[in-house]
Design a protein around this motif. Structure first.
Motif, PDB file in Angstrom:
ATOM      1  N   PRO A 188       0.742  -1.027  -0.091  1.00 60.99           N
ATOM      2  CA  PRO A 188       0.186   0.077  -0.007  1.00 60.99           C
ATOM      3  C   PRO A 188       0.647   1.322  -0.069  1.00 60.99           C
ATOM      4  O   PRO A 188       1.938   1.343   0.610  1.00 60.99           O
ATOM      5  N   LEU A 189       0.265   2.231  -0.528  1.00 61.95           N
ATOM      6  CA  LEU A 189       0.810   3.721  -0.600  1.00 61.95           C
ATOM      7  C   LEU A 189       0.508   4.320   0.749  1.00 61.95           C
ATOM      8  O   LEU A 189      -0.690   4.101   1.422  1.00 61.95           O
ATOM      9  N   GLY A 190       1.248   5.342   1.317  1.00 60.58           N
ATOM     10  CA  GLY A 190       0.826   6.060   2.417  1.00 60.58           C
ATOM     11  C   GLY A 190       1.977   6.055   3.220  1.00 60.58           C
ATOM     12  O   GLY A 190       3.218   5.824   3.147  1.00 60.58           O
ATOM     13  N   VAL A 191       1.669   6.757   4.479  1.00 61.19           N
ATOM     14  CA  VAL A 191       2.667   7.019   5.444  1.00 61.19           C
ATOM     15  C   VAL A 191       2.224   6.016   6.687  1.00 61.19           C
ATOM     16  O   VAL A 191       1.056   5.853   7.296  1.00 61.19           O
ATOM     17  N   PHE A 192       3.160   5.228   7.086  1.00 66.60           N
ATOM     18  CA  PHE A 192       3.047   4.238   8.150  1.00 66.60           C
ATOM     19  C   PHE A 192       3.705   4.375   9.419  1.00 66.60           C
ATOM     20  O   PHE A 192       4.744   4.417   9.349  1.00 66.60           O
ATOM     21  N   LYS A 193       3.022   4.154  10.577  1.00 68.75           N
ATOM     22  CA  LYS A 193       3.967   4.546  11.582  1.00 68.75           C
ATOM     23  C   LYS A 193       4.210   3.300  12.573  1.00 68.75           C
ATOM     24  O   LYS A 193       3.292   2.423  12.650  1.00 68.75           O
ATOM     25  N   HIS A 194       5.429   3.270  13.098  1.00 69.22           N
ATOM     26  CA  HIS A 194       5.957   2.358  13.797  1.00 69.22           C
ATOM     27  C   HIS A 194       5.586   2.483  15.231  1.00 69.22           C
ATOM     28  O   HIS A 194       6.484   3.330  15.854  1.00 69.22           O
ATOM     29  N   SER A 195       4.819   1.743  15.656  1.00 69.22           N
ATOM     30  CA  SER A 195       4.586   2.085  17.360  1.00 69.22           C
ATOM     31  C   SER A 195       4.496   0.998  18.055  1.00 69.22           C
ATOM     32  O   SER A 195       4.461  -0.080  17.679  1.00 69.22           O
ATOM     33  N   LEU A 196       4.147   1.308  19.419  1.00 71.76           N
ATOM     34  CA  LEU A 196       3.939   0.133  20.191  1.00 71.76           C
ATOM     35  C   LEU A 196       2.673  -0.604  20.351  1.00 71.76           C
ATOM     36  O   LEU A 196       2.571  -1.554  20.839  1.00 71.76           O
TER      37      LEU A 196
ATOM     38  N   ARG B 168       9.934   7.321  13.226  1.00 73.56           N
ATOM     39  CA  ARG B 168       8.724   6.375  13.529  1.00 73.56           C
ATOM     40  C   ARG B 168       7.991   5.972  12.277  1.00 73.56           C
ATOM     41  O   ARG B 168       6.922   5.336  12.373  1.00 73.56           O
ATOM     42  N   TYR B 169       8.477   6.586  11.061  1.00 70.27           N
ATOM     43  CA  TYR B 169       7.715   6.334   9.866  1.00 70.27           C
ATOM     44  C   TYR B 169       8.314   5.567   8.964  1.00 70.27           C
ATOM     45  O   TYR B 169       9.520   5.735   8.449  1.00 70.27           O
ATOM     46  N   MET B 170       7.509   4.841   8.183  1.00 66.19           N
ATOM     47  CA  MET B 170       7.828   4.467   6.744  1.00 66.19           C
ATOM     48  C   MET B 170       6.853   4.865   5.890  1.00 66.19           C
ATOM     49  O   MET B 170       5.670   4.957   5.993  1.00 66.19           O
ATOM     50  N   VAL B 171       7.239   5.552   4.694  1.00 63.35           N
ATOM     51  CA  VAL B 171       6.746   6.172   3.829  1.00 63.35           C
ATOM     52  C   VAL B 171       6.636   5.148   2.364  1.00 63.35           C
ATOM     53  O   VAL B 171       7.865   5.086   2.029  1.00 63.35           O
ATOM     54  N   VAL B 172       5.540   4.997   1.729  1.00 65.04           N
ATOM     55  CA  VAL B 172       5.558   4.323   0.664  1.00 65.04           C
ATOM     56  C   VAL B 172       4.992   5.033  -0.572  1.00 65.04           C
ATOM     57  O   VAL B 172       3.965   5.523  -0.378  1.00 65.04           O
ATOM     58  N   VAL B 173       5.883   5.373  -1.824  1.00 66.60           N
ATOM     59  CA  VAL B 173       5.233   5.840  -2.861  1.00 66.60           C
ATOM     60  C   VAL B 173       5.681   5.200  -4.099  1.00 66.60           C
ATOM     61  O   VAL B 173       6.026   3.871  -4.097  1.00 66.60           O
ATOM     62  N   ASP B 174       4.885   5.619  -5.310  1.00 62.39           N
ATOM     63  CA  ASP B 174       5.093   4.938  -6.393  1.00 62.39           C
ATOM     64  C   ASP B 174       5.430   6.036  -7.734  1.00 62.39           C
ATOM     65  O   ASP B 174       4.476   6.759  -7.886  1.00 62.39           O
ATOM     66  N   THR B 175       6.483   6.152  -7.945  1.00 66.00           N
ATOM     67  CA  THR B 175       7.138   6.874  -9.104  1.00 66.00           C
ATOM     68  C   THR B 175       6.469   6.535 -10.485  1.00 66.00           C
ATOM     69  O   THR B 175       6.377   7.155 -11.441  1.00 66.00           O
ATOM     70  N   ARG B 176       6.109   5.390 -10.746  1.00 67.21           N
ATOM     71  CA  ARG B 176       5.414   4.727 -11.921  1.00 67.21           C
ATOM     72  C   ARG B 176       6.359   4.680 -13.074  1.00 67.21           C
ATOM     73  O   ARG B 176       5.962   5.215 -14.350  1.00 67.21           O
ATOM     74  N   ARG B 177       7.658   4.737 -12.785  1.00 64.27           N
ATOM     75  CA  ARG B 177       8.623   4.690 -13.831  1.00 64.27           C
ATOM     76  C   ARG B 177       8.361   3.764 -15.069  1.00 64.27           C
ATOM     77  O   ARG B 177       8.217   2.656 -14.519  1.00 64.27           O
ATOM     78  N   ARG B 178       8.762   4.056 -16.145  1.00 59.27           N
ATOM     79  CA  ARG B 178       8.443   3.085 -17.411  1.00 59.27           C
ATOM     80  C   ARG B 178       9.756   2.254 -17.756  1.00 59.27           C
ATOM     81  O   ARG B 178       9.715   1.402 -18.397  1.00 59.27           O
ATOM     82  N   GLU B 179      10.751   3.023 -17.372  1.00 61.83           N
ATOM     83  CA  GLU B 179      12.125   2.548 -17.429  1.00 61.83           C
ATOM     84  C   GLU B 179      12.970   2.459 -16.229  1.00 61.83           C
ATOM     85  O   GLU B 179      12.872   3.452 -15.377  1.00 61.83           O
ATOM     86  N   ARG B 180      13.792   1.473 -16.267  1.00 62.74           N
ATOM     87  CA  ARG B 180      14.466   1.293 -14.942  1.00 62.74           C
ATOM     88  C   ARG B 180      15.628   2.157 -14.943  1.00 62.74           C
ATOM     89  O   ARG B 180      16.454   2.493 -15.699  1.00 62.74           O
ATOM     90  N   PRO B 181      15.675   3.334 -13.711  1.00 60.39           N
ATOM     91  CA  PRO B 181      17.107   4.294 -13.815  1.00 60.39           C
ATOM     92  C   PRO B 181      18.335   3.387 -13.789  1.00 60.39           C
ATOM     93  O   PRO B 181      18.302   2.410 -13.156  1.00 60.39           O
ATOM     94  N   ALA B 182      19.425   4.054 -14.079  1.00 62.55           N
ATOM     95  CA  ALA B 182      20.822   3.369 -14.049  1.00 62.55           C
ATOM     96  C   ALA B 182      21.161   3.267 -12.642  1.00 62.55           C
ATOM     97  O   ALA B 182      21.897   2.309 -12.429  1.00 62.55           O
TER      98      ALA B 182
END
Length: 288
Positions: free
Chosen positions: A142-150, A266-280
């Motif tokens: 999933p995309l979003g901001v996810f909190k690492h908590s107790l 305390r955070y992990m953030v997941v994004v998606d740049t939707r690149r069509r080609e793999r960067p070098a």
């Protein structure tokens, strides 16, 4: 003290009173050019992200690494802040944060340090594996901001193999970072939203770590064992744990040899740049 010998450069420049305005401008331009050259040379020699805490240690201790160009770092830092703003998460105190690009052509985790006011300094990057749709119980990470908590306590790998001989959490005693149950698109059937136990963890050292950089997981974020150890040893995502420790709570999951950073996050953030080609800078596993 002995007298200093005459300088070989003595009297090679005219007296200040004799310097014409044109010559003064020329000398000023030359000095500025020398300063610019020196600054550029120092920047070229400095490790990537040397301004950020633990950047030098990251280059020394974590492998495999990705060498992300400066322009890409800035773009990801802006995307990171955009994701935080979109989730109404304002980070005022400098801290560490993990940014994951789940794009199939990227599959990378970038470690940053900073805050909304300070900005985000790049520390380092590694290949990862996120969710691979197409099979039962395989989610799209999933995309979003996810909190690492107790609220979702971490645990450690037992290093055991499943019925297929696969050590899904990697070797024994590596930490599993638990972000709890989250809504995520199913990668099978009608693709409707389902519930995924989102974790960040290591993977089988023989069968899967060499394949990091491609989507492989059931929806969690697989990271290199060296990155797992680095985050764990320095407590980079342990802000909640540190606050509880200060209040007297003890945790079996925290290792005895920790050298905890002064600015845990305390955070992990997941994004998606939707690149069509793999960067070098993020080559496929076979090309690393």
């Amino acid at each position: 003290m002995d007298a200093l010998p005459p300088s070989p450069f003595q009297n090679t420049f005219p007296d200040t009173a004799a310097v014409t305005p044109r010559l003064r401008r020329a000398l000023g331009a030359a000095a500025a050019l020398c300063c610019l050259w020196a600054t550029t040379a120092l920047a070229a020699d400095a490790p990537p992200g040397a301004a950020a805490p633990l950047a030098v240690e990251f280059q020394r201790d974590v492998a495999p690494r990705l060498q992300v160009p400066a322009a890409e770092r800035l773009a990801y830092a802006a995307r990171l802040q955009g994701a935080l703003d979109g989730a109404a998460v304002k980070i005022e105190a400098e801290q560490f944060i993990v940014l994951v690009d789940r794009a199939p052509k990227v599959q990378a985790a970038l470690l940053f340090w900073g805050s909304a006011g300070h900005g985000w300094d790049y520390v380092g990057a590694t290949p990862v594996s996120t969710g691979l749709p197409g099979s039962y119980e395989h989610f799209l990470t999933p995309l979003g901001v996810f909190k690492h908590s107790l609220e979702n306590p971490d645990f450690r790998s037992e290093g055991t193999k499943n019925t297929l001989g696969f050590r899904g959490y990697g070797r024994k005693d590596l930490r599993i970072y638990d972000f709890g149950w989250v809504a995520s698109p199913r990668g099978w059937g009608d693709g409707a939203m389902g519930e995924l136990r989102l974790q960040m963890h290591s993977t089988d050292p023989q069968l899967a770590e060499r394949l990091l950089g491609t989507p492989r997981s059931e929806g969690c974020v697989r990271i290199p064992a060296a990155l797992n150890d680095f985050i764990d040893r320095h407590g980079l995502l342990d802000q909640d744990y540190q606050e509880a420790l200060a209040a007297g709570t003890q945790f079996w999951v925290l290792r005895a040899d920790r050298t905890v950073t002064a600015s845990p996050g305390r955070y992990m953030v997941v994004v998606d740049t939707r690149r069509r080609e793999r960067p070098a800078w993020s080559p496929a596993p076979a090309r690393r």
